[in-house]
Design a protein around this motif. Structure first.
Motif, PDB file in Angstrom:
ATOM      1  N   ARG A 152       0.957  -1.282  -0.086  1.00  0.00           N
ATOM      2  CA  ARG A 152       0.050  -0.104  -0.092  1.00  0.00           C
ATOM      3  C   ARG A 152       1.003   1.319  -0.165  1.00  0.00           C
ATOM      4  N   THR A 153       2.210   1.188   0.158  1.00  0.00           N
ATOM      5  CA  THR A 153       2.951   2.189   0.272  1.00  0.00           C
ATOM      6  C   THR A 153       4.024   2.328  -0.984  1.00  0.00           C
ATOM      7  N   TRP A 154       5.100   1.346  -0.742  1.00  0.00           N
ATOM      8  CA  TRP A 154       5.969   1.367  -1.777  1.00  0.00           C
ATOM      9  C   TRP A 154       5.866   0.818  -2.967  1.00  0.00           C
ATOM     10  N   LYS A 155       4.919  -0.086  -3.178  1.00  0.00           N
ATOM     11  CA  LYS A 155       4.737  -0.721  -4.592  1.00  0.00           C
ATOM     12  C   LYS A 155       4.036   0.079  -5.107  1.00  0.00           C
ATOM     13  N   PRO A 156       2.898   0.868  -4.976  1.00  0.00           N
ATOM     14  CA  PRO A 156       2.223   1.671  -5.785  1.00  0.00           C
ATOM     15  C   PRO A 156       3.206   2.770  -6.338  1.00  0.00           C
ATOM     16  N   LEU A 157       4.063   3.294  -5.615  1.00  0.00           N
ATOM     17  CA  LEU A 157       4.979   4.333  -5.955  1.00  0.00           C
ATOM     18  C   LEU A 157       5.968   3.780  -6.747  1.00  0.00           C
ATOM     19  N   GLY A 158       6.476   2.491  -6.587  1.00  0.00           N
ATOM     20  CA  GLY A 158       7.431   1.846  -7.590  1.00  0.00           C
ATOM     21  C   GLY A 158       6.766   1.490  -8.893  1.00  0.00           C
ATOM     22  N   GLU A 159       5.422   1.200  -9.105  1.00  0.00           N
ATOM     23  CA  GLU A 159       4.593   0.995 -10.069  1.00  0.00           C
ATOM     24  C   GLU A 159       4.702   2.195 -10.847  1.00  0.00           C
ATOM     25  N   LEU A 214       5.584  13.504 -12.905  1.00  0.00           N
ATOM     26  CA  LEU A 214       5.291  12.426 -12.127  1.00  0.00           C
ATOM     27  C   LEU A 214       6.593  11.713 -11.410  1.00  0.00           C
ATOM     28  N   LEU A 215       7.486  11.617 -12.391  1.00  0.00           N
ATOM     29  CA  LEU A 215       8.693  10.885 -11.631  1.00  0.00           C
ATOM     30  C   LEU A 215       9.395  11.844 -10.754  1.00  0.00           C
ATOM     31  N   ASP A 216       9.400  13.355 -10.920  1.00  0.00           N
ATOM     32  CA  ASP A 216      10.104  14.263  -9.901  1.00  0.00           C
ATOM     33  C   ASP A 216       9.054  14.219  -8.847  1.00  0.00           C
ATOM     34  N   PHE A 217       8.064  13.925  -8.754  1.00  0.00           N
ATOM     35  CA  PHE A 217       6.795  13.930  -7.694  1.00  0.00           C
ATOM     36  C   PHE A 217       7.347  12.688  -6.829  1.00  0.00           C
ATOM     37  N   GLY A 218       7.508  11.738  -7.471  1.00  0.00           N
ATOM     38  CA  GLY A 218       8.019  10.334  -6.904  1.00  0.00           C
ATOM     39  C   GLY A 218       9.223  10.145  -6.156  1.00  0.00           C
ATOM     40  N   PRO A 246      17.719  -5.170   5.829  1.00  0.00           N
ATOM     41  CA  PRO A 246      18.880  -5.160   5.272  1.00  0.00           C
ATOM     42  C   PRO A 246      18.629  -6.012   3.899  1.00  0.00           C
ATOM     43  N   PHE A 247      17.868  -7.178   3.987  1.00  0.00           N
ATOM     44  CA  PHE A 247      17.817  -8.121   3.027  1.00  0.00           C
ATOM     45  C   PHE A 247      16.419  -8.141   2.601  1.00  0.00           C
ATOM     46  N   ALA A 248      15.678  -7.073   2.567  1.00  0.00           N
ATOM     47  CA  ALA A 248      14.365  -6.893   1.662  1.00  0.00           C
ATOM     48  C   ALA A 248      14.681  -6.460   0.412  1.00  0.00           C
ATOM     49  N   THR A 249      13.989  -7.091  -0.758  1.00  0.00           N
ATOM     50  CA  THR A 249      14.343  -6.667  -2.016  1.00  0.00           C
ATOM     51  C   THR A 249      13.574  -5.524  -2.739  1.00  0.00           C
ATOM     52  N   TYR A 250      12.296  -5.182  -2.038  1.00  0.00           N
ATOM     53  CA  TYR A 250      11.711  -4.230  -2.441  1.00  0.00           C
ATOM     54  C   TYR A 250      12.295  -2.935  -2.637  1.00  0.00           C
ATOM     55  N   PRO A 251      13.188  -2.337  -1.575  1.00  0.00           N
ATOM     56  CA  PRO A 251      13.638  -1.073  -1.774  1.00  0.00           C
ATOM     57  C   PRO A 251      14.517  -1.089  -3.300  1.00  0.00           C
ATOM     58  N   LEU A 252      15.296  -1.966  -3.472  1.00  0.00           N
ATOM     59  CA  LEU A 252      16.215  -2.106  -4.633  1.00  0.00           C
ATOM     60  C   LEU A 252      15.394  -2.087  -6.046  1.00  0.00           C
ATOM     61  N   GLU A 253      14.221  -2.817  -5.872  1.00  0.00           N
ATOM     62  CA  GLU A 253      13.676  -2.966  -6.949  1.00  0.00           C
ATOM     63  C   GLU A 253      12.774  -1.609  -7.272  1.00  0.00           C
ATOM     64  N   VAL A 254      12.365  -0.790  -6.475  1.00  0.00           N
ATOM     65  CA  VAL A 254      11.588   0.673  -6.486  1.00  0.00           C
ATOM     66  C   VAL A 254      12.734   1.467  -6.918  1.00  0.00           C
ATOM     67  N   TYR A 255      13.945   1.486  -6.448  1.00  0.00           N
ATOM     68  CA  TYR A 255      15.036   2.412  -6.796  1.00  0.00           C
ATOM     69  C   TYR A 255      15.486   2.182  -8.172  1.00  0.00           C
TER      70      TYR A 255
END
Length: 270
Positions: free
Chosen positions: A42-49, A74-78, A96-105
């Motif tokens: 509900r937070t990082w995934k929508p922003l990453g998409e 929109l990219l600037d906003f995100g 440390p070992f969660a992959t979603y931060p790297l995927e969104v980044y």
């Protein structure tokens, strides 16, 4: 993949992106983005998409195109939502070992938004055995490898072996297609093609299989009014070395356009 196309397709694109621009605050990160046991979906995934879609739009459209300008806005906003990348360091310190931060980044990085200190930290974690041995679904592992590549980190596996472990990579019986496998196959193609930027990324055998079976799968989803999955399958069609027949795509876009609300929104399903 290109933002150019028939007038009907262009109208759907413009209206949809206008809706997203008007509702960008729905993608804002709140305090729960760093909460323990937070709802990442509900937070990082929508922003990453959001970042990924807009990164592809900017890559596949000329700067003078209004769609390009809206996507860049929109990219600037995100990126501001991430504190210009600082929040990625904070999330990594917590998980440390969660992959979603790297995927969104990686989605932002593919559009030119970089945070050198996070990349250095992520590269350090990626060299550990713990990172390489994290258990993941096959499609997710393919996505993490793609994120690593985008960030200049040596992928922790080999693409052919990772692809073979996915539902699509095994060339399954076409009648076994259903909703979950449908979403999985679209993301396999997205990862193989750098999210539609390189149609050469789909192996020839897999491309032939999709050319044959994508049209009936798409028709099935449209008939069931599964608009979200239908949109993803249309994105797959645009990412193939050879797209399905024009009449198939024209009919699909016609049916999709009738489901689009006057506001530009497209329902997930009817």
């Amino acid at each position: 993949m290109s933002t150019a196309g028939p007038p009907r397709v262009r109208r759907v694109q413009e209206a949809a992106l206008d809706w997203v621009c008007d509702h960008r605050e729905r993608f804002a990160l709140g305090d729960d983005a760093l909460a323990a046991q937070g709802q990442v979906n509900r937070t990082w995934k929508p922003l990453g998409e959001l970042a990924q879609v807009c990164a592809t739009v900017t890559a596949c459209s000329p700067p003078a195109d209004p769609l390009h300008a809206r996507a860049r806005e929109l990219l600037d906003f995100g990126w501001k939502q991430t504190g210009d990348g600082e929040l990625f360091l904070a999330v990594q310190a917590l998980e440390p070992f969660a992959t979603y931060p790297l995927e969104v980044y990686a989605a932002f990085a593919s559009a030119g938004y970089r945070h050198p200190r996070y990349e250095e930290s992520a590269a350090l974690v990626a060299r550990t055995r713990g990172w390489r041995l994290t258990e993941q679904y096959p499609t997710r592992r393919l996505g993490v490898m793609e994120a690593e590549r985008r960030c200049g980190i040596p992928p922790h596996g080999q693409l052919p072996e990772a692809l073979d472990r996915t539902w699509l990579g095994g060339l399954p019986e076409p009648w076994t297609f259903e909703r979950a496998s449908g979403y999985a196959l679209t993301h396999v193609v997205f990862h193989l093609t750098d999210w539609g930027r390189d149609t050469r990324g789909v192996p020839s055998g897999l491309a032939g299989y999709l050319l044959h079976w994508l049209p009936p799968w798409l028709d099935t989803c449209l008939e069931a009014r599964m608009w979200d999955l239908s949109c993803e399958l249309l994105a797959v069609a645009a990412a193939l070395p050879r797209p399905p027949a024009p009449d198939v795509l024209d009919d699909a876009w016609r049916r999709l356009s009738t489901a689009q609300h006057p506001t530009g929104a497209v329902p997930r399903r009817a």
